[in-house]
Motif scaffolding. Structure first.
Motif, PDB file in Angstrom:
ATOM      1  N   GLY A 624     -35.100 -32.703  16.979  1.00  0.00           N
ATOM      2  CA  GLY A 624     -35.826 -32.993  17.951  1.00  0.00           C
ATOM      3  C   GLY A 624     -36.191 -34.086  18.573  1.00  0.00           C
ATOM      4  N   ASP A 625     -35.137 -35.160  18.106  1.00  0.00           N
ATOM      5  CA  ASP A 625     -35.105 -36.501  18.731  1.00  0.00           C
ATOM      6  C   ASP A 625     -33.999 -36.514  19.964  1.00  0.00           C
ATOM      7  N   TRP A 626     -34.407 -35.854  20.922  1.00  0.00           N
ATOM      8  CA  TRP A 626     -33.218 -35.395  22.118  1.00  0.00           C
ATOM      9  C   TRP A 626     -32.829 -36.924  22.668  1.00  0.00           C
ATOM     10  N   THR A 627     -33.979 -37.927  22.814  1.00  0.00           N
ATOM     11  CA  THR A 627     -33.699 -38.957  23.475  1.00  0.00           C
ATOM     12  C   THR A 627     -32.497 -39.757  23.059  1.00  0.00           C
ATOM     13  N   ARG A 628     -32.663 -39.903  21.632  1.00  0.00           N
ATOM     14  CA  ARG A 628     -31.608 -40.638  20.863  1.00  0.00           C
ATOM     15  C   ARG A 628     -30.257 -39.981  20.891  1.00  0.00           C
ATOM     16  N   ALA A 629     -30.410 -38.566  20.771  1.00  0.00           N
ATOM     17  CA  ALA A 629     -29.254 -37.589  20.595  1.00  0.00           C
ATOM     18  C   ALA A 629     -28.587 -37.950  22.053  1.00  0.00           C
ATOM     19  N   ALA A 630     -29.328 -37.652  23.056  1.00  0.00           N
ATOM     20  CA  ALA A 630     -28.534 -38.017  24.544  1.00  0.00           C
ATOM     21  C   ALA A 630     -27.907 -39.328  24.759  1.00  0.00           C
ATOM     22  N   GLU A 631     -28.395 -40.449  23.970  1.00  0.00           N
ATOM     23  CA  GLU A 631     -27.974 -41.650  24.082  1.00  0.00           C
ATOM     24  C   GLU A 631     -26.466 -41.746  23.258  1.00  0.00           C
ATOM     25  N   VAL A 632     -26.453 -41.065  22.154  1.00  0.00           N
ATOM     26  CA  VAL A 632     -25.052 -41.030  21.373  1.00  0.00           C
ATOM     27  C   VAL A 632     -24.100 -40.137  22.134  1.00  0.00           C
ATOM     28  N   ALA A 633     -24.481 -38.852  22.533  1.00  0.00           N
ATOM     29  CA  ALA A 633     -23.866 -37.989  23.509  1.00  0.00           C
ATOM     30  C   ALA A 633     -23.074 -38.547  24.641  1.00  0.00           C
ATOM     31  N   ALA A 634     -24.023 -39.690  25.256  1.00  0.00           N
ATOM     32  CA  ALA A 634     -23.343 -40.191  26.531  1.00  0.00           C
ATOM     33  C   ALA A 634     -22.195 -40.980  26.151  1.00  0.00           C
ATOM     34  N   ARG A 635     -21.843 -41.354  24.815  1.00  0.00           N
ATOM     35  CA  ARG A 635     -20.551 -41.997  24.680  1.00  0.00           C
ATOM     36  C   ARG A 635     -19.179 -41.078  24.579  1.00  0.00           C
ATOM     37  N   PHE A 636     -19.733 -39.594  24.691  1.00  0.00           N
ATOM     38  CA  PHE A 636     -18.443 -38.782  24.551  1.00  0.00           C
ATOM     39  C   PHE A 636     -18.282 -38.407  25.933  1.00  0.00           C
ATOM     40  N   GLY A 637     -17.342 -38.928  26.443  1.00  0.00           N
ATOM     41  CA  GLY A 637     -16.905 -38.766  27.751  1.00  0.00           C
ATOM     42  C   GLY A 637     -16.273 -37.165  28.156  1.00  0.00           C
ATOM     43  N   ALA A 638     -16.517 -36.704  29.359  1.00  0.00           N
ATOM     44  CA  ALA A 638     -16.116 -35.509  29.658  1.00  0.00           C
ATOM     45  C   ALA A 638     -14.300 -35.493  29.763  1.00  0.00           C
ATOM     46  N   ARG A 639     -13.831 -36.475  30.576  1.00  0.00           N
ATOM     47  CA  ARG A 639     -12.826 -36.569  30.650  1.00  0.00           C
ATOM     48  C   ARG A 639     -11.786 -36.574  29.292  1.00  0.00           C
ATOM     49  N   VAL A 640     -11.089 -35.519  29.097  1.00  0.00           N
ATOM     50  CA  VAL A 640     -10.455 -35.472  27.920  1.00  0.00           C
ATOM     51  C   VAL A 640      -8.843 -34.997  27.981  1.00  0.00           C
ATOM     52  N   GLY A 641      -8.191 -35.575  27.363  1.00  0.00           N
ATOM     53  CA  GLY A 641      -6.712 -35.313  27.339  1.00  0.00           C
ATOM     54  C   GLY A 641      -6.131 -34.794  25.926  1.00  0.00           C
ATOM     55  N   ARG A 642      -6.553 -34.749  25.003  1.00  0.00           N
ATOM     56  CA  ARG A 642      -6.062 -34.688  23.557  1.00  0.00           C
ATOM     57  C   ARG A 642      -7.136 -33.909  22.795  1.00  0.00           C
ATOM     58  N   ILE A 643      -6.904 -33.363  21.778  1.00  0.00           N
ATOM     59  CA  ILE A 643      -7.798 -32.583  20.729  1.00  0.00           C
ATOM     60  C   ILE A 643      -8.719 -33.529  20.443  1.00  0.00           C
ATOM     61  N   PRO A 644      -8.520 -34.995  19.863  1.00  0.00           N
ATOM     62  CA  PRO A 644      -9.682 -35.836  19.376  1.00  0.00           C
ATOM     63  C   PRO A 644     -10.634 -36.245  20.348  1.00  0.00           C
ATOM     64  N   GLU A 645     -10.525 -35.977  21.867  1.00  0.00           N
ATOM     65  CA  GLU A 645     -11.420 -36.396  22.681  1.00  0.00           C
ATOM     66  C   GLU A 645     -12.129 -35.291  22.864  1.00  0.00           C
ATOM     67  N   ALA A 646     -11.392 -34.042  22.800  1.00  0.00           N
ATOM     68  CA  ALA A 646     -12.200 -32.754  22.820  1.00  0.00           C
ATOM     69  C   ALA A 646     -13.183 -32.632  22.103  1.00  0.00           C
ATOM     70  N   VAL A 647     -12.749 -32.819  20.802  1.00  0.00           N
ATOM     71  CA  VAL A 647     -13.805 -32.646  19.735  1.00  0.00           C
ATOM     72  C   VAL A 647     -15.146 -33.417  20.020  1.00  0.00           C
ATOM     73  N   LEU A 648     -14.796 -34.762  20.462  1.00  0.00           N
ATOM     74  CA  LEU A 648     -15.895 -35.700  20.967  1.00  0.00           C
ATOM     75  C   LEU A 648     -16.775 -35.092  21.691  1.00  0.00           C
ATOM     76  N   SER A 649     -16.012 -34.621  22.788  1.00  0.00           N
ATOM     77  CA  SER A 649     -16.720 -34.244  24.173  1.00  0.00           C
ATOM     78  C   SER A 649     -17.633 -32.892  23.894  1.00  0.00           C
ATOM     79  N   SER A 650     -17.115 -32.210  22.879  1.00  0.00           N
ATOM     80  CA  SER A 650     -17.577 -30.705  22.449  1.00  0.00           C
ATOM     81  C   SER A 650     -19.116 -31.057  21.988  1.00  0.00           C
ATOM     82  N   PHE A 651     -19.161 -32.087  21.218  1.00  0.00           N
ATOM     83  CA  PHE A 651     -20.685 -32.159  20.473  1.00  0.00           C
ATOM     84  C   PHE A 651     -21.718 -32.388  21.701  1.00  0.00           C
ATOM     85  N   ALA A 652     -21.052 -33.219  22.933  1.00  0.00           N
ATOM     86  CA  ALA A 652     -22.244 -33.422  24.007  1.00  0.00           C
ATOM     87  C   ALA A 652     -22.840 -32.275  24.424  1.00  0.00           C
TER      88      ALA A 652
END
Length: 916
Positions: A624-652
């Motif tokens: 329930g600490d969504w402020t810090r969760a959002a701070e971490v998720a902000a690093r997972f960019g939406a622009r993806v071109g390969r599976i590793p970035e897609a994994v990162l982005s999916s968490f957000a």
């Protein structure tokens, strides 16, 4: 000197330059980008990039420019070192503060003790990413067709990871050098698929532009200009050389190579001698080194250099060196050398560099080109060691492999290198594994006489290559070959227990791991001890004893084993076990400790560093600490071109779907092409199903969930969650067909040690199955709440939503109101807008109006009244004598508690329900 005047204007490249400026401008706004500039030799790549460099400096960018060289494929990170070497002031201080970067510079940080080159590479990559992220930066890497493997890997890493940093990365390469099997071809194909990468291909200039270009060079005779234009075929460099040849009275006949040589033939003998030496040195050369190689005294050398520079063949480079004006010129002069002349000059440079303590890789290059195999062997081994310490496993492997090829041809090889053939082969295999080529590592170890160490490493690499049966055989051979009560035996036992974990012989794992632990404790093999404890914790988890598993992992998680990768692995597993048991506060401490350790060692983006970030995000999200969760998720960019970035982005998506963020559809659009990957599909498509359910589209949600279930392993615990979501969709559709099968799928994935979250989702699947069959089962939903509460705040809140519905259906209005209020409170504090809206709808249907009003504090009611009048936050603050930021917090709380997404909706609901 017309070749210099031509640089005063950029001719015929406005479109290409505009595209580069676009990438630079986007970077200035916080959207990092990569530009790859390709074209034939002499087509104008460097000239175009030079113009971009000037533009970047005018816009306040820090500019770093590095260049590959033809022997650069033996020198790790040559263009990066070149770029960092040009940094000054604050940039240099920041480089010095990052020792792994400082090692690349002359006189930089000490190379330090020997370490795993793969881990050091991850440190370097992470440090470079952090260095670039601090300010607007233009990083240019020229002549990538000569780049070493580690530089190519860094280019791919930065292209993938740079997202919102103010960074523009530009690479140039020759298209005419990229033969079918050139290693850069695969990298370019991979990079050009990334959304952050812009490809700029330079073709020949048209006739008008070529005419303008020659005019800028000083061409006034129309006939000469026409002839040059005809012969140059749109290549500016060729045109420049033709024009200079005419100006010097040379003939324009022959090809470009012949033309370049004709310009060198007019030099004096001394100048030609110096130029040939410079060609052997490479694209760039130090003043003193070149003079010593030439054998000329000061006056004769200075006169020769003045002649060469005045004709535009070499240019000044830095304070104490020279560089060929164009790489083609260096190649032509070098190719024209006679074999004996070339060998002699290489030997001379090797001798001079040895006296100057030159780079081992460069020494190896010159010694071997000079046919000195003994010195070449010694230099190759030393070059491999240095490459390891720099974090360049591919180059380490290349040098070690080269040394192995020379070993039997050189007497006293052990004395020359300070190692034996087996030890060298082990290091070669380790370097191959570090660069991701386990198959090569396996092949090299299989060629060695079997020993405990060789067989243990062979088992390790085979297991990582998914050849489990062969790994078991090798690990058993390691145990048999190891001396009793030795560190080698401890490591062999730990590796054997690991290889047997998921095999039909899993019953043997615990005794082997316990024996490994005993031997490791007696011999001080702390890495084997830690590995054995992790295996024992895994055994306890599989047996359902999660308390013992957590206790075991905790006994070693915070102890330093001297192996960073092992330490991060242990912290990850301990934090994961704490998370699975619902011990969120403890899991947070462990995960943050691991992330801090990773950051301190430049390993934030290593395998376990990244895994720890993912786990940290999930802990924050579930707790329930969504402020810090959002701070971490902000690093997972939406622009993806390969599976590793897609994994990162999916968490957000977890936080974005749950808060009703407006960019969910955009992120899903980027992820859709990667739904063929089971992990990406499980996370992103699973969250797409929840997103569809919140948007009242259960049919689409069922389609997403069904597709995920078809893609994942039916025994994977994640099947439980997806089955529960699919049952949610079926219940919303009012259908029972398929419900029994979905429940059976969920039950089939249950195993010992699935943890509190898994148990909660299984209870949720049971309750949703009953809802699909038309039963609002109070006890089933109460069970879901009990499992999720209090560790999993959001899951408990939305389970209370269903519990309140079930209680209402059973006629227990007071209990329903109590559960509803707790759910509304949680949704409001989290900012879970979709859940809040669902709860508001339930409240309206149940006529919980007065209860809704009671949720608002007195101050919130005052703020709501002014919001309903249409006043902005500033005016509300002035009226109530509170800060504008405080008003914003109150408004957010009001929206969450009322389950609405806008001020207008809040005002309308307040009027409708009499809350004002």
């Amino acid at each position: 000197m017309g070749w210099r005047r031509a640089h005063s204007a950029l001719i015929g490249r406005s479109t290409e330059f505009g595209r580069l400026v676009g990438v630079l401008g986007a970077a200035a706004e916080g959207l990092a980008g990569v530009a790859l500039v390709g074209g034939d030799a002499g087509i104008g790549k460097t000239r175009l990039v030079t113009e971009l460099v000037e533009q970047a400096r005018q816009e306040g960018f820090a500019v770093l420019v590095g260049q590959c060289a033809e022997l650069g494929d033996a020198l790790p990170y040559l263009p990066l070192a070149d770029a960092l070497r040009g940094a000054g002031g604050e940039l240099r201080a920041e480089i010095d503060a990052r020792p792994v970067l400082g090692r690349l510079l002359p006189g930089g940080a000490d190379l330090g003790p020997e370490a795993t080159s793969g881990l050091t590479q991850q440190q370097l990559f992470g440090s470079m990413l952090g260095f670039l992220a601090a300010r607007p930066v233009l990083l240019v890497l020229e002549d990538l067709h000569w780049a070493d493997r580690s530089t190519r890997d860094l280019l791919v890493f930065l292209s993938r990871m740079l997202q919102t940093e103010r960074v523009c990365l530009v690479g140039t390469y020759r298209t005419d050098d990229l033969h079918r099997r050139h290693p850069l071809r695969r990298v370019l194909a991979e990079l050009k698929r990334l959304p952050s990468v812009t490809s700029v291909e330079l073709g020949p200039l048209d006739r008008d532009d070529m005419t303008g270009y020659l005019a800028a060079l000083g061409g006034a005779d129309a006939r000469t200009v026409d002839e040059v234009v005809d012969r140059a075929e749109g290549n500016p460099f060729y045109a420049e050389e033709l024009f200079e040849a005419v100006s010097e009275g040379c003939s324009m006949t022959g090809d470009l190579a012949g033309l370049l040589l004709s310009r060198t033939e007019v030099l004096s003998d001394a100048a030609q001698r110096v130029l040939r030496g410079a060609a052997v040195a490479g694209r760039r050369v130090d003043h003193d080194l070149l003079q010593d190689a030439s054998g000329l005294d000061d006056l004769a050398f200075d006169e020769a250099m003045r002649e060469i520079v005045s004709r535009g063949l070499l240019r000044l480079d830095g304070e104490y060196g020279y560089a060929f004006r164009h790489a083609l010129l260096q190649e032509v002069v070098y190719t024209d050398l006679l074999p004996g002349e070339r060998t002699r000059l290489h030997s001379e440079f090797a001798r001079l560099l040895t006296a100057r303590d030159g780079a081992a890789a460069e020494l190896a290059y010159h010694y071997l080109a000079g046919h000195d195999l003994a010195e070449g062997l010694a230099a190759s081994v030393e070059a491999g060691r240095r490459a390891e310490r720099l974090g360049a496993p591919a180059e380490a492997h290349r040098h070690y492999d080269q040394a192995l090829g020379l070993w039997d041809r050189v007497p006293d090889a052990v004395l020359l290198t300070g190692t034996d053939r087996v030890r060298l082969a082990l290091r070669t295999a380790a370097a191959a594994a570090d660069m991701g080529d386990n198959h090569r590592a396996v092949a090299q170890l299989r060629a060695l006489p079997p020993s405990a160490e060789v067989c243990e490493r062979l088992a390790y690499y085979l297991y990582d290559s998914d050849d489990v049966q062969a790994a078991i055989v090798a690990a058993e051979a390691a145990v048999a070959a190891a001396a009793p009560a030795s560190a080698a035996l401890a490591r062999a036992l730990a590796t054997l227990s690991r290889t047997l974990t998921w095999s039909p012989r899993s019953a043997e794992v615990r005794p082997l791991a316990e024996r490994a632990l005993e031997v490791a404790g007696a011999t001080g093999a702390s890495d084997a001890e830690k590995g054995a404890v992790i295996v024992l914790a895994s055994c306890a988890e599989q047996e359902g004893d999660t308390a013992l598993a957590e206790e075991l992992s905790g006994s070693v998680a915070f102890r330093d084993s001297g192996d960073l990768a092992m330490d991060l692995r242990a912290l990850f597993h301990h934090a994961r076990l704490q998370y699975e048991r619902g011990s969120m506060a403890d899991a947070t401490v462990t995960a943050e400790h691991g992330i801090r350790l990773a950051e301190e060692n430049g390993l934030s983006w290593s395998t376990y560093g990244t895994d720890l970030r993912f786990l940290q995000f999930l802990i924050y999200y579930m707790a329930g600490d969504w402020t810090r969760a959002a701070e971490v998720a902000a690093r997972f960019g939406a622009r993806v071109g390969r599976i590793p970035e897609a994994v990162l982005s999916s968490f957000a998506l977890f936080i974005e779907v749950s808060t009703g963020a407006p960019n969910v559809e955009e992120r899903l659009a980027w992820l859709r092409p990667f739904w063929s990957d089971s992990l990406v599909a499980y996370m992103s498509r699973g969250m797409a199903a929840e997103h569809a359910l919140w948007r009242q589209d259960p049919a689409l949600a069922l389609e997403h969930a069904t597709a995920v279930l078809e893609a994942v392993d039916p025994t994977d615990a994640g099947v439980i969650r997806i089955s529960a979501v699919a049952l949610w969709a079926l219940a919303d559709l009012g259908r029972t067909d398929g419900a029994d099968e979905l429940l059976a799928r969920a039950r089939g994935a249950v195993r010992a040690g699935i943890g509190a979250e898994g148990e909660g989702w299984m209870a949720r699947a049971e309750a949703e199955w009953r809802r699909a069959h038309g039963h609002a089962d109070v006890e089933a939903w109460r069970r879901v709440v009990e499992v999720f509460d209090p560790a999993f705040v959001y899951e408990a809140a939305r389970s209370r939503w269903r519990l309140a519905e079930a209680l209402l259906a059973s006629g227990d209005r007071s209990s329903a109101l109590a559960e509803w209020r707790r759910a509304v409170e949680a949704a409001g504090s989290l900012g879970a807008r979709p859940l809040g809206e669902a709860l508001a709808e339930l409240g309206r249907r149940a006529r919980f109006t007065s209860a809704q009003q009671g949720l608002l504090t007195g101050r919130e009611q005052e703020v709501l009244a002014l919001v309903a009048q249409g006043l902005p936050n500033r005016e509300i603050g002035e009226r109530l004598f509170i800060a504008q930021k405080t008003v914003s917090v109150h408004v957010s709380n009001i929206l969450g508690k009322l389950g609405v997404s806008s001020r207008t909706q809040a005002a309308a609901l307040a009027r409708e329900e009499g809350l004002l």
